[in-house]
Design a protein around this motif. Sequence first.
Motif, PDB file in Angstrom:
ATOM      1  N   SER A 159      42.584  62.570  84.075  1.00  0.00           N
ATOM      2  CA  SER A 159      42.846  61.974  82.765  1.00  0.00           C
ATOM      3  C   SER A 159      41.982  62.704  81.746  1.00  0.00           C
ATOM      4  CB  SER A 159      42.500  60.475  82.765  1.00  0.00           C
ATOM      5  OG  SER A 159      41.093  60.285  82.827  1.00  0.00           O
ATOM      6  N   ASP A 160      42.110  62.308  80.485  1.00  0.00           N
ATOM      7  CA  ASP A 160      41.272  62.921  79.454  1.00  0.00           C
ATOM      8  C   ASP A 160      39.789  62.756  79.764  1.00  0.00           C
ATOM      9  OD1 ASP A 160      43.412  63.827  77.979  1.00  0.00           O
ATOM     10  OD2 ASP A 160      43.386  62.193  76.519  1.00  0.00           O
ATOM     11  N   GLY A 166      49.374  65.177  74.231  1.00  0.00           N
ATOM     12  CA  GLY A 166      49.582  66.026  75.393  1.00  0.00           C
ATOM     13  C   GLY A 166      48.803  65.686  76.645  1.00  0.00           C
ATOM     14  N   GLU A 167      48.387  64.442  76.797  1.00  0.00           N
ATOM     15  CA  GLU A 167      47.679  64.087  78.034  1.00  0.00           C
ATOM     16  C   GLU A 167      48.606  64.234  79.234  1.00  0.00           C
ATOM     17  OE1 GLU A 167      46.043  61.488  81.256  1.00  0.00           O
ATOM     18  OE2 GLU A 167      48.010  61.428  80.274  1.00  0.00           O
ATOM     19  N   GLU A 168      49.873  63.912  79.026  1.00  0.00           N
ATOM     20  CA  GLU A 168      50.834  63.979  80.122  1.00  0.00           C
ATOM     21  C   GLU A 168      51.256  65.410  80.444  1.00  0.00           C
ATOM     22  OE1 GLU A 168      51.236  61.491  81.811  1.00  0.00           O
ATOM     23  OE2 GLU A 168      51.228  59.643  80.616  1.00  0.00           O
ATOM     24  N   SER A 169      50.764  66.377  79.679  1.00  0.00           N
ATOM     25  CA  SER A 169      51.041  67.788  79.940  1.00  0.00           C
ATOM     26  C   SER A 169      49.735  68.498  80.266  1.00  0.00           C
ATOM     27  CB  SER A 169      51.720  68.448  78.731  1.00  0.00           C
ATOM     28  OG  SER A 169      52.989  67.894  78.494  1.00  0.00           O
ATOM     29  N   GLN A 170      49.146  68.086  81.385  1.00  0.00           N
ATOM     30  CA  GLN A 170      47.925  68.722  81.869  1.00  0.00           C
ATOM     31  C   GLN A 170      46.760  68.604  80.890  1.00  0.00           C
ATOM     32  OE1 GLN A 170      47.377  70.391  85.072  1.00  0.00           O
ATOM     33  NE2 GLN A 170      49.134  69.047  85.389  1.00  0.00           N
ATOM     34  N   LEU A 171      46.705  67.488  80.162  1.00  0.00           N
ATOM     35  CA  LEU A 171      45.550  67.158  79.314  1.00  0.00           C
ATOM     36  C   LEU A 171      45.325  68.193  78.211  1.00  0.00           C
ATOM     37  CD1 LEU A 171      43.040  66.344  82.240  1.00  0.00           C
ATOM     38  CD2 LEU A 171      44.919  64.935  81.384  1.00  0.00           C
ATOM     39  N   VAL A 172      46.394  68.795  77.705  1.00  0.00           N
ATOM     40  CA  VAL A 172      46.226  69.914  76.786  1.00  0.00           C
ATOM     41  C   VAL A 172      45.555  69.513  75.474  1.00  0.00           C
ATOM     42  CG1 VAL A 172      48.146  71.241  77.732  1.00  0.00           C
ATOM     43  CG2 VAL A 172      48.566  69.679  75.826  1.00  0.00           C
ATOM     44  N   GLY A 173      45.803  68.276  75.000  1.00  0.00           N
ATOM     45  CA  GLY A 173      45.164  67.843  73.762  1.00  0.00           C
ATOM     46  C   GLY A 173      43.664  67.750  73.912  1.00  0.00           C
ATOM     47  N   ALA A 174      43.201  67.126  74.989  1.00  0.00           N
ATOM     48  CA  ALA A 174      41.766  67.009  75.230  1.00  0.00           C
ATOM     49  C   ALA A 174      41.137  68.371  75.449  1.00  0.00           C
ATOM     50  CB  ALA A 174      41.507  66.108  76.429  1.00  0.00           C
TER      51      ALA A 174
END
Length: 369
Positions: free
Chosen positions: A321-322, A138-146
Amino acid sequence: MVNQQRLVDTFLDLVQIDSETGHEREIADHLVSTFTELGYHVIEDDSQKDTGFGAGNLIVNIEGDEAKQPIYFSCHMDTVTPGKGVKPVITDDIIHSDGTTILGADDKAGIAVLLETLRVIKEEKINHGPLQFIISVGEESQLVGAKAFDPEYLSSQFGYALDSGNEVGTIVTAAPSQAKLEVHITGRTAHAGLAPENGISAINIAAKAVSRMTLGRIGAETTANIGRFEGGTATNIVADSCYILSEARSLDQSKLDRQVAHMKAAFEDTAEEMGGSADVTVTPSYPAFNVEENSAAVQIAKQAAENIGLTPVLKKSGGGSDANIFNSYGVPTVVLAVGYQDIHTNQEKMPVSELVKLNEQVLEIIKLV
């Protein structure tokens, strides 16, 4: 030491695995299997329960010489759309798609480099300190994974995100904060032909508000943009609602705060003057970071670039970015340029020479720590 053909083959395999943001299950399973075959244990965190995405973030802990500083490298496994059914083509040592999709070098080039790095370390028996690889969703979705990542997993003193489109050797040491403004303008409906004077056009309010704003490039550190503008249903109806989605970014938090306040006031004041109302919701997206040039992360990255014959370039980025998130966890992180070109378009390209250089730089960093 880098096996160029193996590196390229790994990259080609990765880009052919569908992994549009939110749908990372297949690529995550592939990576877990690959790292496991190489002899490393992979942790998949429980961020999926917060993100609702196809998989969790992956953490690979690699034991090393405890006398050396522990460092980490990060990439993201998701891509933008259209990223299904990628068919990579190599023309004159440039890898690209067939033109119907993106390529996915952002950020599968980074992942390919990390896998080749582990293979070279094993083959060459390179002495190294403790390493961590963190591969996010999900980096391409507002860094949600990080954002959903538990910083307790981070045992490194500093790190590198492999995720920038500049030529390899470029080191991104600073990036901006971002805030989003979601705006709902309310006016009053009326018949546009029979009694327009009885209506209050929400579209007119929004348009006048935007015309009062300073947007685009606002000095060296700050930008702002109106991204979506929607309203109305028919030409014969005075629109009583309008929706606007906008953003502001700045390397300086005080300047970001001023820009957001300026945009918010323009919407609210204009709506009040014209007899309508504006509901403005401001949401911080991610924080800025600035890693000093004299830090270990920057100095080692510079030396590594020089050792492989590159001239290091330090740069401030206008994008997030992350690394923005990992810096907020207290772990200094800079972004290493990957060398991909025209990302987020169907013309995306990955020069093989840049892929190899990045791999050499990563290996050199590991040896220098």
